[in-house]
Enzyme design. Structure first.
Site: not given
Length: 433
Positions: A48-49, A138, A189, A207
């Site tokens: 997009r950028r 996993i 984070g 999921k």
């Protein structure tokens, strides 16, 4: 014999995961060539950028026109890591139409429209792989689709969202409240600036839909999954769990009914015994139990998110798709032959831990017990505690239909001796210990 003409791969999205995929494709190029049987060439990257610096990716490969990229006609595999429903859905189907197989990490799209994507892949004779959509590094999708293809899976139970596991683990180990633990997860984070998809259970529910569909060979969509997040979990809930020898986890639970005629899929916080292996899953890790008739209990554990772990799963799918391309074949597609209905949450049999603030006077326990009896819910244990002028009852039920348990709680709220239903949480862990 090694083919010298490279297989061409396009990358849709070059964020945390996409940039790591591109890096591994470059740094491990020789190994990938040896494993596949042909070189792999990154032919284009849609972003997009375009002005953002992307180390290791030649500027001439960058484009903002993702549609034109997937319509090139010379691509062998398209890797989709942009997420969301649109334009991802249109780009994937366009890739199939123009001869490319697809590797995707898009759990939301697969949970909502997986059947249509599988149908498009079959129509055009292409592969659709999505190991990275469920639990990061996993290996889970491939074992369910392939390794256990000859077995009967009855239950899938696990922690499939690292953000919520980090938050609940922090609440358990430090005594922090929900908001404090979320703030810590954000600072480190582990949580997005807008954590809604994680903390409200949308990520885990998507999921669960994918896992249930694969495990039970039936179609399960996101709307079929009962979903509760962790925003209402309190420090008091965590403390109550500790007193019971339990901890609290956000669980994805997919089960085949005892009579084999239906399935259920649900995501909600639950107390599990400290003796259960899932209780020891700490911080942002994921772990999933699979219970099969012949194989028994299997546990899959590891990092469930992040750039490198997710890229690892993407690259594994890329190798499989490229090998199939060279062999002029396709891998396993959708298996939905059982066409089992998905039962509503009210029919699911669960246990509850219920904490009641009650009036400190004789007869309260008898009143409460009568309400449980009237709704056909049997009490496993009850504990009464408190000090002058204050009292509380902690009730743990036997297994009963969730609808009956919910109706019981509503009836308890109507008693003049019950001041508040301080907390209520399901208890899991009877199986798979």
């Amino acid at each position: 014999m090694m083919r010298t003409r490279p297989l061409k791969v396009a990358l849709l999205g070059c964020g945390v995961v996409g940039s790591e995929v591109a890096r591994i494709m470059t740094t491990h190029a020789d190994d990938l060539t040896a494993r596949i049987g042909a070189p792999v060439e990154l032919a284009g990257v849609a972003v997009r950028r375009p002005n953002r610096v992307r180390e290791g990716i030649p500027a001439e490969l960058i484009t903002t026109d993702a549609t034109a990229l997937v319509k090139r006609g010379d691509l062998d595999v398209v890797i989709e890591v942009i997420g969301g429903i649109e334009p991802a859905r249109s780009l994937i189907t366009t890739a199939f139409e123009h001869g490319a197989s697809v590797v995707s990490a898009n759990k939301a799209l697969l949970a909502e429209d997986g059947a249509a994507l599988h149908a498009a892949a079959v129509e055009h004779g292409r592969d659709l792989y999505y190991e990275a959509a469920v639990a990061g590094a996993i290996p889970l999708v491939r074992p369910l689709r392939e390794s256990l293809a000859g077995d009967k899976v009855n239950r899938v139970l696990g922690i499939v969202n690292g953000t919520t596991n980090f938050i609940l683990d922090a609440m358990d180990t430090t005594g922090a409240g929900y908001q404090e633990a979320l703030d810590e997860a954000t600072a480190l984070g582990y949580a997005e600036a807008d954590p809604t998809a994680d903390v409200e259970g949308f990520d885990a529910a998507a999921k669960a839909a994918i896992l249930a569909g694969i495990a039970f060979h039936t179609r399960v969509r996101l709307d079929d999954v009962h979903r509760e997040g962790i925003t209402e979990v309190t420090a008091a809930d965590i403390a109550s769990a500790k007193r019971m020898g339990c901890t609290v986890k956000l669980l994805a639970i997919c089960e085949r009914a005892g009579d084999g005629k239906s399935v259920t899929a649900r995501v909600h916080p639950a107390m599990i015994p400290l003796s259960h292996p899932l209780a020891s899953v700490r911080e942002a890790y994921n772990a999933v139990f699979v219970e099969a008739e012949a194989a028994g209990q299997l546990m899959f554990y590891g990092p469930g998110a992040g750039g490198s772990p997710t890229a690892s799963a993407v690259l594994g799918d890329l190798v499989a798709a490229c090998r199939n391309k060279l062999a002029d074949t396709t891998g396993p597609g959708e298996s939905a032959y059982t066409r089992l209905p998905v039962s509503p949450m009210g029919d699911v049999v669960t246990r509850y831990h219920i904490s009641l603030d009650v009036a400190d006077k004789p007869g309260v326990l008898a009143q409460v017990a009568t309400v449980f009896a009237e709704h056909g819910v049997s009490i496993d244990t009850v504990r009464q505690q408190g000090k002058a002028g204050e009292a509380s009852l902690v009730v743990v039920t036997h297994r009963a239909a969730d609808a009956a348990l919910s109706a019981t709680v509503e009836a308890l709220r109507g008693l003049d001796t019950v001041r508040d239903v301080a907390s209520m949480m399901r208890v899991e862990g009877e199986r798979g210990e």
